[in-house]
Write a protein that holds these residues in place. Structure first.
Motif, PDB file in Angstrom:
ATOM      1  N   ALA A 175      39.058  28.847  34.290  1.00 49.76           N
ATOM      2  CA  ALA A 175      40.198  28.365  33.520  1.00 49.76           C
ATOM      3  C   ALA A 175      40.675  29.416  32.536  1.00 49.76           C
ATOM      4  CB  ALA A 175      39.821  27.084  32.788  1.00 49.76           C
ATOM      5  N   THR A 176      39.799  30.333  32.165  1.00 52.65           N
ATOM      6  CA  THR A 176      40.176  31.367  31.206  1.00 52.65           C
ATOM      7  C   THR A 176      39.951  32.778  31.740  1.00 52.65           C
ATOM      8  OG1 THR A 176      37.960  31.204  30.230  1.00 52.65           O
ATOM      9  CG2 THR A 176      39.708  29.912  29.209  1.00 52.65           C
ATOM     10  N   ALA A 177      39.066  32.965  32.704  1.00 49.55           N
ATOM     11  CA  ALA A 177      38.713  34.300  33.172  1.00 49.55           C
ATOM     12  C   ALA A 177      39.603  34.741  34.319  1.00 49.55           C
ATOM     13  CB  ALA A 177      37.248  34.348  33.605  1.00 49.55           C
ATOM     14  N   ALA A 178      39.741  36.059  34.467  1.00 51.56           N
ATOM     15  CA  ALA A 178      40.502  36.649  35.548  1.00 51.56           C
ATOM     16  C   ALA A 178      39.555  37.132  36.639  1.00 51.56           C
ATOM     17  CB  ALA A 178      41.340  37.813  35.024  1.00 51.56           C
ATOM     18  N   THR A 179      40.063  37.191  37.877  1.00 48.32           N
ATOM     19  CA  THR A 179      39.323  37.750  39.000  1.00 48.32           C
ATOM     20  C   THR A 179      40.130  38.908  39.573  1.00 48.32           C
ATOM     21  OG1 THR A 179      40.345  36.385  40.727  1.00 48.32           O
ATOM     22  CG2 THR A 179      38.508  35.410  39.490  1.00 48.32           C
ATOM     23  N   SER A 180      39.588  39.516  40.623  1.00 44.06           N
ATOM     24  CA  SER A 180      40.280  40.661  41.218  1.00 44.06           C
ATOM     25  C   SER A 180      41.597  40.250  41.880  1.00 44.06           C
ATOM     26  CB  SER A 180      39.375  41.335  42.256  1.00 44.06           C
ATOM     27  OG  SER A 180      39.057  40.434  43.298  1.00 44.06           O
ATOM     28  N   LYS A 181      41.827  38.951  42.050  1.00 43.26           N
ATOM     29  CA  LYS A 181      43.092  38.482  42.619  1.00 43.26           C
ATOM     30  C   LYS A 181      44.084  38.062  41.536  1.00 43.26           C
ATOM     31  CE  LYS A 181      41.584  37.116  47.222  1.00 43.26           C
ATOM     32  NZ  LYS A 181      41.614  36.062  48.261  1.00 43.26           N
ATOM     33  N   THR A 182      43.724  38.243  40.276  1.00 47.65           N
ATOM     34  CA  THR A 182      44.615  37.878  39.185  1.00 47.65           C
ATOM     35  C   THR A 182      45.339  39.126  38.703  1.00 47.65           C
ATOM     36  OG1 THR A 182      42.972  36.230  38.517  1.00 47.65           O
ATOM     37  CG2 THR A 182      44.775  36.664  36.995  1.00 47.65           C
ATOM     38  N   PRO A 183      46.678  39.117  38.670  1.00 45.59           N
ATOM     39  CA  PRO A 183      47.427  40.324  38.294  1.00 45.59           C
ATOM     40  C   PRO A 183      47.502  40.526  36.783  1.00 45.59           C
ATOM     41  CG  PRO A 183      48.948  38.576  38.874  1.00 45.59           C
ATOM     42  CD  PRO A 183      47.568  38.032  39.139  1.00 45.59           C
ATOM     43  N   VAL A 184      46.344  40.611  36.147  1.00 49.56           N
ATOM     44  CA  VAL A 184      46.274  40.919  34.717  1.00 49.56           C
ATOM     45  C   VAL A 184      45.286  42.060  34.529  1.00 49.56           C
ATOM     46  CG1 VAL A 184      46.851  38.548  34.056  1.00 49.56           C
ATOM     47  CG2 VAL A 184      44.457  39.228  34.232  1.00 49.56           C
ATOM     48  N   THR A 185      45.288  42.631  33.345  1.00 49.84           N
ATOM     49  CA  THR A 185      44.443  43.782  33.037  1.00 49.84           C
ATOM     50  C   THR A 185      43.168  43.301  32.354  1.00 49.84           C
ATOM     51  OG1 THR A 185      46.485  45.011  32.666  1.00 49.84           O
ATOM     52  CG2 THR A 185      44.436  46.045  31.966  1.00 49.84           C
ATOM     53  N   TYR A 186      42.003  43.598  32.941  1.00 52.65           N
ATOM     54  CA  TYR A 186      40.759  43.079  32.376  1.00 52.65           C
ATOM     55  C   TYR A 186      39.604  44.042  32.618  1.00 52.65           C
ATOM     56  CZ  TYR A 186      39.311  41.685  37.112  1.00 52.65           C
ATOM     57  OH  TYR A 186      38.948  41.687  38.438  1.00 52.65           O
ATOM     58  N   THR A 187      38.557  43.834  31.839  1.00 51.61           N
ATOM     59  CA  THR A 187      37.306  44.587  31.962  1.00 51.61           C
ATOM     60  C   THR A 187      36.147  43.615  31.832  1.00 51.61           C
ATOM     61  OG1 THR A 187      38.295  46.568  30.981  1.00 51.61           O
ATOM     62  CG2 THR A 187      35.890  46.429  30.981  1.00 51.61           C
TER      63      THR A 187
ATOM     64  N   ILE B  96      30.744  39.081  29.670  1.00 55.12           N
ATOM     65  CA  ILE B  96      31.823  39.130  28.699  1.00 55.12           C
ATOM     66  C   ILE B  96      33.016  39.768  29.390  1.00 55.12           C
ATOM     67  CG2 ILE B  96      32.582  39.922  26.437  1.00 55.12           C
ATOM     68  CD1 ILE B  96      29.650  40.271  25.663  1.00 55.12           C
ATOM     69  N   GLN B  97      34.147  39.066  29.360  1.00 52.96           N
ATOM     70  CA  GLN B  97      35.368  39.613  29.967  1.00 52.96           C
ATOM     71  C   GLN B  97      36.433  39.808  28.894  1.00 52.96           C
ATOM     72  OE1 GLN B  97      38.552  37.473  32.538  1.00 52.96           O
ATOM     73  NE2 GLN B  97      37.251  38.512  34.034  1.00 52.96           N
ATOM     74  N   ILE B  98      37.027  40.996  28.888  1.00 47.66           N
ATOM     75  CA  ILE B  98      38.149  41.294  28.004  1.00 47.66           C
ATOM     76  C   ILE B  98      39.413  41.351  28.847  1.00 47.66           C
ATOM     77  CG2 ILE B  98      39.148  42.902  26.353  1.00 47.66           C
ATOM     78  CD1 ILE B  98      36.400  43.998  25.832  1.00 47.66           C
ATOM     79  N   GLN B  99      40.385  40.508  28.520  1.00 46.79           N
ATOM     80  CA  GLN B  99      41.709  40.591  29.121  1.00 46.79           C
ATOM     81  C   GLN B  99      42.651  41.193  28.084  1.00 46.79           C
ATOM     82  OE1 GLN B  99      43.085  36.816  30.648  1.00 46.79           O
ATOM     83  NE2 GLN B  99      41.060  36.277  31.404  1.00 46.79           N
TER      84      GLN B  99
ATOM     85  N   GLY C 120      47.365  38.030  29.307  1.00 57.27           N
ATOM     86  CA  GLY C 120      46.303  37.501  30.155  1.00 57.27           C
ATOM     87  C   GLY C 120      46.664  36.167  30.764  1.00 57.27           C
ATOM     88  N   THR C 121      45.649  35.396  31.138  1.00 51.97           N
ATOM     89  CA  THR C 121      45.855  34.071  31.709  1.00 51.97           C
ATOM     90  C   THR C 121      46.000  33.041  30.595  1.00 51.97           C
ATOM     91  OG1 THR C 121      43.478  33.637  31.799  1.00 51.97           O
ATOM     92  CG2 THR C 121      44.468  34.686  33.719  1.00 51.97           C
ATOM     93  N   SER C 122      46.522  31.859  30.936  1.00 48.27           N
ATOM     94  CA  SER C 122      46.572  30.785  29.948  1.00 48.27           C
ATOM     95  C   SER C 122      45.161  30.422  29.542  1.00 48.27           C
ATOM     96  CB  SER C 122      47.268  29.550  30.528  1.00 48.27           C
ATOM     97  OG  SER C 122      48.656  29.741  30.581  1.00 48.27           O
ATOM     98  N   THR C 123      44.955  30.339  28.251  1.00 52.98           N
ATOM     99  CA  THR C 123      43.631  30.061  27.733  1.00 52.98           C
ATOM    100  C   THR C 123      43.711  28.933  26.732  1.00 52.98           C
ATOM    101  OG1 THR C 123      41.653  31.105  26.804  1.00 52.98           O
ATOM    102  CG2 THR C 123      43.761  31.725  25.841  1.00 52.98           C
ATOM    103  N   ASN C 124      42.579  28.514  26.234  1.00 58.71           N
ATOM    104  CA  ASN C 124      42.526  27.412  25.286  1.00 58.71           C
ATOM    105  C   ASN C 124      42.486  27.947  23.864  1.00 58.71           C
ATOM    106  OD1 ASN C 124      42.248  25.439  27.442  1.00 58.71           O
ATOM    107  ND2 ASN C 124      40.176  26.232  27.685  1.00 58.71           N
TER     108      ASN C 124
END
Length: 853
Positions: free
Chosen positions: A130-142, A225-228, A232-236
């Motif tokens: 719901a908050t994390a990105a994956t390799s299929k999400t077009p956002v910038t993350y580490t 720990i993921q940094i977007q 990023g994605t919609s988060t809470n």
């Protein structure tokens, strides 16, 4: 030379062959969906590799002592997942039964399609997705994984474990990374970074800041720990105006382990921690527990920290079902001597000279002539003005004393093969105060009557008594292999009681101990829903749509610490759409995305301004275009971003009387930059790094300067003057940041691993306000850390592993400043900046010893 070239050519051919073959091997679930993030390990390797977004993988390379039997080129799955010999590769993922795959000849291994059976719901794909990105999400993350966290962690606050990631700048009030710390990402201040723990918002509801000191050693309990960066994605919780940081502590796929860790270091730093996990038992239960205790005297004078932190979790997954129930409790208690004032150059000079006068006592006066400005800076930069209002020795209890406890209950289920459901309830209880000695105060300001004097000394406590509770939910539907929808959101309420007490007064009059001299209450309700869709089409393309609606109701009433009524309320509604397109070309992805984020002003923005001129909500239009690739031992990423703000609330550089930053709206501002990162492993050497180049500007704003006569701040106040500033650099936003690391894997065998890593960080010039005035600049700086790590894992022993880490921070002993504040004023027709700075420690050391059983 010919032998070397031939050997290098054969090695390169082997790597290319293995890469080509294993790129065709995939790991899927029983419905045929690829599983991302499957950990692949082997007894013959100390390294772990992971499947990508298509479920593809490469085998981890064997250690130097490992050999393979090439007598048979067949592969077979073990019946019960137990290792058969040293050629077994283990496949593990949260919520799936572990698979073991025996490869008798890696050189002729044929592509395989490995199916993993679910044992319960894949936990990472509900609360965290719901908050994390994956390799299929077009956002910038580490991502920072558990093994890397453990290797770096010696008790520092979380920002100091993340400081090597792209576009990051960190600061510590005490100068050591323990106590009050902050993290800037792409120049955005800490209150603009959204932080969640297992999908639950962590940012303070009123200040929107993140107080890492309230969660001592929490990184020890983090599985990932993921940094977007960017929207990023919609988060809470509050919107992300610079970045999001997501902590996950709910991993199931762990073996039973008891760990005992201790560390010692400079400035009286010491840490002890005990951590236990039962692993997932046959009856479906899993128990986790940790307790940590940390102390540091601080690099800055009296900036001590005494921290206690804990984590406890109980998980139940009924065997044979997909339902998972988890309860987490964690928190901490901190007593930290305040050091939030920073230090001015004048205070450094005065303190430095006093230091040498004390040492020399006039007897060695000729030596004093040889003292350089660096000597004075080095001696005086630890000066702390907090507590010095008391005559004689500084007040010994000018501390922040706060306790915070968090409780989370998560329920997840998977049903019908396509539906995934998760709901969580949470409650946070915070209670504490900061204590101050104040000299020459007006008794009337503290409601002290009949004191008989116009000024008196008092000791006051400002209390915060708060509750935060609510629910977070998500429902995911995988309609087809290429199409899935997620609906989710949160509903939270915050209740905060603010009040002040006088616990001592030199002239107390008719007052009593702990009489309250101000009190006000606040409530904030935050409700949001989002609908997200991912659609895969053509060959490798994935479209992404994320639509969020968020409403905020905020009101507070009562009397603030200045004796003013602050009754205000606000109701706001935000629509935050996000769109993206990603192309997966096998060993990498190219992506582009656009998102809008909006958020409300924080408490101080409301309180510090009258109703008719208080700040308005801010809005961000964020565009990201990038490419990332992992090919064998080489990886790289390039990302360009444009963050265009409307009514951005920017730091002016000023701070109020409790160390909080003062902000103002600017109509038009932006951040434009490119982030480059990459890594390469050549034999025993691993090289990696990142660099961010950016332009961060305010189009125009009106600056207000206080005016004084020729006497300056010691003279007479004349009035106020407005000045129009145009095309100025955004405060705290460096044009260049970068990190570079080199690791040497000296020993990588089945039982021993010895490595040495040298990591360097560079941060370019920044300004502590938006004037662009040279006196408001913080100099560029760099530092380097050296870490030596040794791990011994004996066979057939109750000791699972012994871990030893030696860390030298700031190896080159740089005298640098990582944060600051300013007060700008005019005098004698010229503009002047009084600049406060937060010096960081020079060369210092830490050593850590850990045992795993």
């Amino acid at each position: 030379m010919k032998r070397f070239l031939l050997s290098a050519g054969l090695a390169l051919a082997t790597i290319c062959t293995l890469t080509a073959q294993f790129d065709q091997s995939t790991v899927v679930d029983n419905a045929g969906f690829p599983i991302e993030g499957v950990a692949i390990t082997s007894p013959t390797s100390t390294q772990t590799t992971y499947t990508d977004g298509r479920g593809k993988f490469q085998l981890p390379p064997p250690d130097k002592e490992a050999t393979y039997n090439s007598s048979d080129n067949q592969a077979r799955l073990s019946a019960n997942g137990s290792p058969m010999d040293d050629r077994i590769f283990s496949f593990q993922s949260i919520g799936y039964a572990q698979r073991s795959f025996q490869i008798l000849d890696v050189m002729t291994f044929k592509p395989q399609r490995i199916v993993m059976q679910p044992t319960g719901y894949e936990l990472n794909q509900i609360i965290v997705s719901a908050t994390a990105a994956t390799s299929k999400t077009p956002v910038t993350y580490t991502n920072l994984e558990k093994a890397e966290i453990q290797e770096r962690n010696l008790g520092q606050d979380a920002p100091y474990l993340l400081k090597w990631t792209p576009s990051v700048v960190v600061n510590s009030d005490a100068g050591t990374g323990i106590g009050y710390t902050g993290i800037w990402i792409r120049g955005s201040d800490p209150s603009r970074t959204n932080v969640t723990i297992n999908g639950i918002p962590y940012n303070d509801s009123e200040s929107q800041g993140v107080f890492w000191v309230n969660l001592p050693d929490f990184s020890s309990s983090a599985d990932q720990i993921q940094i977007q960066r960017g929207v990023g994605t919609s988060t809470n919780g509050a919107g992300a105006f610079g970045a999001s940081i997501n902590f996950n502590t709910n991993q199931l796929a762990e073996a039973r382990k008891l760990s005992v860790d201790g560390s010692l270091g400079s400035f009286g730093t010491r840490r002890g921690a005990v951590q236990y996990t039962s692993g997932l038992l046959d009856n479906g239960l899993k128990v986790d527990a940790r307790y940590s205790k940390i102390h540091s005297d601080g690099y800055i004078d009296r900036a001590s920290a005494d921290l206690d932190g804990y984590y406890a979790g109980v998980t139940y997954n009924k065997p044979g079902t997909n339902a998972v129930l988890r309860f987490n409790a964690f928190g901490g208690h901190e007593v930290t001597y305040q050091s939030w004032n920073g230090v001015t150059q004048g205070e450094i000079d005065a303190a430095g000279r006093r230091s040498y006068q004390t040492v020399l006592g006039g007897i060695l006066q000729p030596l004093a002539d040889e003292i350089t400005q660096r000597d004075i800076d080095e001696a005086g930069r630890t000066y702390n003005s907090v507590g010095t209002e008391k005559d004689g020795e500084p007040y010994d209890n000018e501390v922040d004393n706060y306790r915070q406890n968090h409780y989370q209950l998560h329920y997840n289920n998977e049903f019908g093969g396509k539906w995934n459901f998760g709901v969580s309830g949470h409650y946070t209880r915070g209670l504490g105060y900061f204590e101050q000695y104040k000299a020459d105060e007006d008794p009337a300001d503290y409601l002290i009557t009949n004191a008989g004097v116009e000024e008196t000394d008092v000791i006051r406590r400002r209390w915060l008594d708060n509750h935060f509770y609510g629910t977070v939910y998500s429902l995911r539907y995988r309609a087809t292999r290429n199409l899935d929808f997620t609906f989710g959101g949160s509903a939270n309420e915050y209740l905060g009681d603010h009040y002040g007490q006088v616990i001592w007064a030199r002239d107390a009059g008719d007052s009593e101990i702990r009489d309250r001299y101000y009190e006000n209450d606040a409530s904030k309700r935050d409700f949001s829903n989002y609908l997200r869709a991912n659609y895969g089409f053509a060959d490798g393309f994935n479209a992404y749509v994320d639509l969020q609606v968020r409403t905020v109701n905020y009101d507070f009433e009562g009397i603030d610490n200045t004796g003013e009524f602050i009754n205000q309320d606000e109701q706001l509604t935000f629509f935050n759409p996000k769109f993206g397109l990603l192309y997966d070309f096998g060993d990498g992805q190219a992506y582009a995305s656009f998102g809008i984020a909006q958020r409300e002003p924080n408490r101080s923005d409301f309180v510090d301004n009258p109703v008719d001129s208080r700040p308005v909500p801010e809005k961000l239009f964020n565009t990201e275009i990038g490419i990332r690739k992992q090919a064998g031992s080489f990886n790289y990423g390039v990302n360009a971003y444009f963050m265009d703000y409307q009514n951005q609330l920017v730091l002016t550089g000023a701070i109020n009387d409790v160390g909080e930053n003062v902000r103002t709206n600017v109509a038009d501002s932006y951040r434009l930059g490119v982030e480059l990162q990459g890594g390469y492993q050549l034999g025993d050497f691993v090289l990696g790094g990142n660099v961010t180049l950016s332009r961060n500007r305010v189009a125009s704003f009106t600056e207000r300067l206080d005016l004084f006569d020729e006497g300056g701040l010691a003279g007479n106040y004349i009035g106020e003057e407005e000045r129009l500033q145009e095309d100025k650099p955004l405060s705290f936003s460096p044009s260049v940041t970068g990190a570079l690391g080199l690791e040497y894997l000296a020993i990588t065998t089945k039982n021993h691993r010895l490595s040495a890593a040298l990591q360097g960080k560079y941060v370019g010039e920044r300004f502590v306000d938006n004037s662009g005035f040279e006196q408001s600049a913080l100099d560029a700086y760099y530092y380097a850390d050296l870490r030596v790590s040794y791990r011994f894992a004996p066979t057939e022993s109750p000791l699972g592993a012994l871990r030893l880490t030696f860390l030298v921070r700031n190896v080159t002993d740089r005298l640098y400043v990582s944060n600051g504040w300013s007060y700008r004023y005019g005098t004698a027709g010229a503009e002047t900046t009084l600049k406060g700075m937060y010096p960081q420690a020079g060369r210092n050391y830490m050593v850590g010893l850990g045992f795993d059983f």
